[in-house]
Design an enzyme around this catalytic site. Structure first.
Site, PDB file in Angstrom:
ATOM      1  N   HIS A  33       1.977   7.572   3.932  1.00  0.00           N
ATOM      2  CA  HIS A  33       1.049   6.892   3.031  1.00  0.00           C
ATOM      3  C   HIS A  33       0.227   5.849   3.773  1.00  0.00           C
ATOM      4  CE1 HIS A  33       3.540   3.205   2.612  1.00  0.00           C
ATOM      5  NE2 HIS A  33       4.579   4.001   2.550  1.00  0.00           N
ATOM      6  N   ASP A  92      -1.293   3.152   2.291  1.00  0.00           N
ATOM      7  CA  ASP A  92      -1.346   1.831   1.667  1.00  0.00           C
ATOM      8  C   ASP A  92      -0.198   0.933   2.116  1.00  0.00           C
ATOM      9  OD1 ASP A  92       0.379   3.596   0.203  1.00  0.00           O
ATOM     10  OD2 ASP A  92       0.395   2.175  -1.473  1.00  0.00           O
ATOM     11  N   ASP A 152       6.107  -0.289   7.530  1.00  0.00           N
ATOM     12  CA  ASP A 152       5.952   0.525   6.320  1.00  0.00           C
ATOM     13  C   ASP A 152       4.486   0.697   5.968  1.00  0.00           C
ATOM     14  OD1 ASP A 152       6.517   1.926   4.028  1.00  0.00           O
ATOM     15  OD2 ASP A 152       7.204   0.191   2.879  1.00  0.00           O
ATOM     16  N   GLU A 196       1.186   4.709  -2.645  1.00  0.00           N
ATOM     17  CA  GLU A 196       2.625   4.967  -2.689  1.00  0.00           C
ATOM     18  C   GLU A 196       3.407   3.757  -3.153  1.00  0.00           C
ATOM     19  OE1 GLU A 196       6.779   5.068  -1.225  1.00  0.00           O
ATOM     20  OE2 GLU A 196       5.192   3.656  -0.667  1.00  0.00           O
ATOM     21  N   GLU A 201       8.448   7.797   6.710  1.00  0.00           N
ATOM     22  CA  GLU A 201       8.849   6.491   6.198  1.00  0.00           C
ATOM     23  C   GLU A 201       9.789   5.830   7.216  1.00  0.00           C
ATOM     24  OE1 GLU A 201       8.230   4.573   3.706  1.00  0.00           O
ATOM     25  OE2 GLU A 201       7.482   5.734   2.009  1.00  0.00           O
ATOM     26  N   HIS A 231       7.909  -4.701   3.823  1.00  0.00           N
ATOM     27  CA  HIS A 231       7.402  -5.612   2.784  1.00  0.00           C
ATOM     28  C   HIS A 231       7.650  -7.093   3.102  1.00  0.00           C
ATOM     29  CE1 HIS A 231       7.884  -2.138  -0.399  1.00  0.00           C
ATOM     30  NE2 HIS A 231       7.231  -1.776   0.687  1.00  0.00           N
TER      31      HIS A 231
END
Length: 364
Positions: free
Chosen positions: A79, A81, A105, A135, A164, A338
């Site tokens: 992904h 984003d 990530d 995502e 991932e 994150h």
């Protein structure tokens, strides 16, 4: 690579850079969920310069495919984003570490995809590269879900790798998840005359007792052990400080092994709380690891020969729903995803790319 931060966002991608430098370039494209167009444009433009690829686009989702005429097709997905930026752009390098939003990530994984897309012009399997948006937010906006619904033929493959972050270790399949509300009802009354009421919060003791006594399964699939869990994650109830409450809601979350279907998982939750009102509010299927597949066995051998079960839900479940066995495998540390101090090892990016390249060129 320079250790000095970039002064402005790039406008194009250079696929001749090494994996670490390309990751930094990707990181310096801000692409918070819902704002991926500039990066999707750059990915599409870079891939369209490669004559061995057929490139398609749907929204901010880009798919590139080879047509070598091989017996198997492998899909590599990632992904574009990130979660919201936390004062961690632009990227910077300190020793072997690349710092910045999305390093783990999962722009390091996307960089590996792009490097392989650019350089594997005669792989031992046909390849599909999928770059998708949204995502990190609501499942209804997930670009891979949109592709599965609108262009499932673009995702056809014998085996898929979702890059991932997994600490460069194969994580097979994923758990499914069910969230449900268990509602308890009683009779409202004045707290000074509680014998005239029926306290719904007190009834939650039975529900919590069943949870405390619950013995979760451990299931082995393709040599990987999946551990299930059923837990209370929220309790809501109460009217006022002088009122016996007539309703209490216990929200439970069941994380289940991928040998159960969504319907079976929901039925299990209802069975555990038989006699109570149970409403399923959210559900997503698990994904079988598919490690018995020849492509998966070759992949395991190329990546060190060991794997573990994926605890949590990832988009490999979408591939499983399409009948495509899938694993998680990427260079980032999932524990750093994150975070404000998100970072990724440059050597891990290079090693991940090398292992995938070895797998996809063995015998050529």
């Amino acid at each position: 690579m320079s250790s000095q931060p970039a002064t402005s966002a790039p406008t194009a991608l250079d696929l001749t850079l090494d994996g670490g430098a390309l990751t930094a370039q990707l990181v310096d494209f801000p692409s918070v969920s819902g704002d991926e167009q500039a990066l999707a444009d750059a990915v599409e433009a870079a891939l369209r310069t490669l004559p061995h690829l057929t490139v398609d686009r749907y929204g901010n989702n880009v798919v590139a495919r080879t047509d070598f005429g091989r017996a198997e097709r492998v899909l590599l997905a990632g992904h574009l984003d990130t979660v919201p930026i936390a004062d961690n752009l632009p990227s910077r390098v300190e020793g072997d570490l690349l710092w910045g939003c999305g390093t783990t990530d999962m722009k390091s994984g996307v960089a590996v995809q792009l490097r392989l897309a650019a350089t594997l012009t005669d792989a031992n399997r046909d390849l599909t590269f999928v770059f998708y948006d949204c995502e990190e937010i609501d499942a209804a906006r997930n670009g891979l879900g949109h592709l599965a619904a609108q262009h499932p033929d673009w995702l056809a493959a014998d085996f898929a790798v979702l890059l991932e972050p997994s600490g460069a270790m194969v994580e097979g399949g994923c758990q499914g998840t069910v969230r449900a509300k268990v509602t308890l009802t009683g009779t409202r009354a004045h707290a000074a005359r509680s014998w005239l009421g029926d306290n719904a919060i007190h009834q939650a003791a039975v529900v919590l007792g069943r949870l405390a006594d619950y013995q979760p399964r451990r299931v082995e699939i393709d040599g990987l052990e999946y551990r299930e869990g059923l837990n209370a994650v929220r309790i809501e109830g109460g009217v006022a400080g002088n009122v016996i409450p007539d309703e209490c809601v216990v929200t439970v979350n069941f994380r289940y092994a991928p040998d159960r279907s969504e319907a079976e998982a929901a039925a299990h939750v209802r069975e555990v709380f038989q006699g109570f009102q149970v409403e399923v509010t959210d559900s997503a299927p698990g994904a079988l690891p598919g490690l018995a597949q020849p492509a998966a066995q070759a992949f395991l051998a190329a990546t060190g020969g060991s794997a573990r079960a994926k605890y949590g839900w990832t988009d490999v479940a979408r591939f499983s729903a399409l009948g495509v066995p899938a694993v998680n495998y990427g260079p980032g540390d999932p524990n750093l995803a994150h975070k404000r101090d998100e970072h990724c090892s440059l050597s891990a990016i290079a090693e991940c790319e090398r292992r995938l390249r070895d797998w996809l060129t063995a015998g050529r």
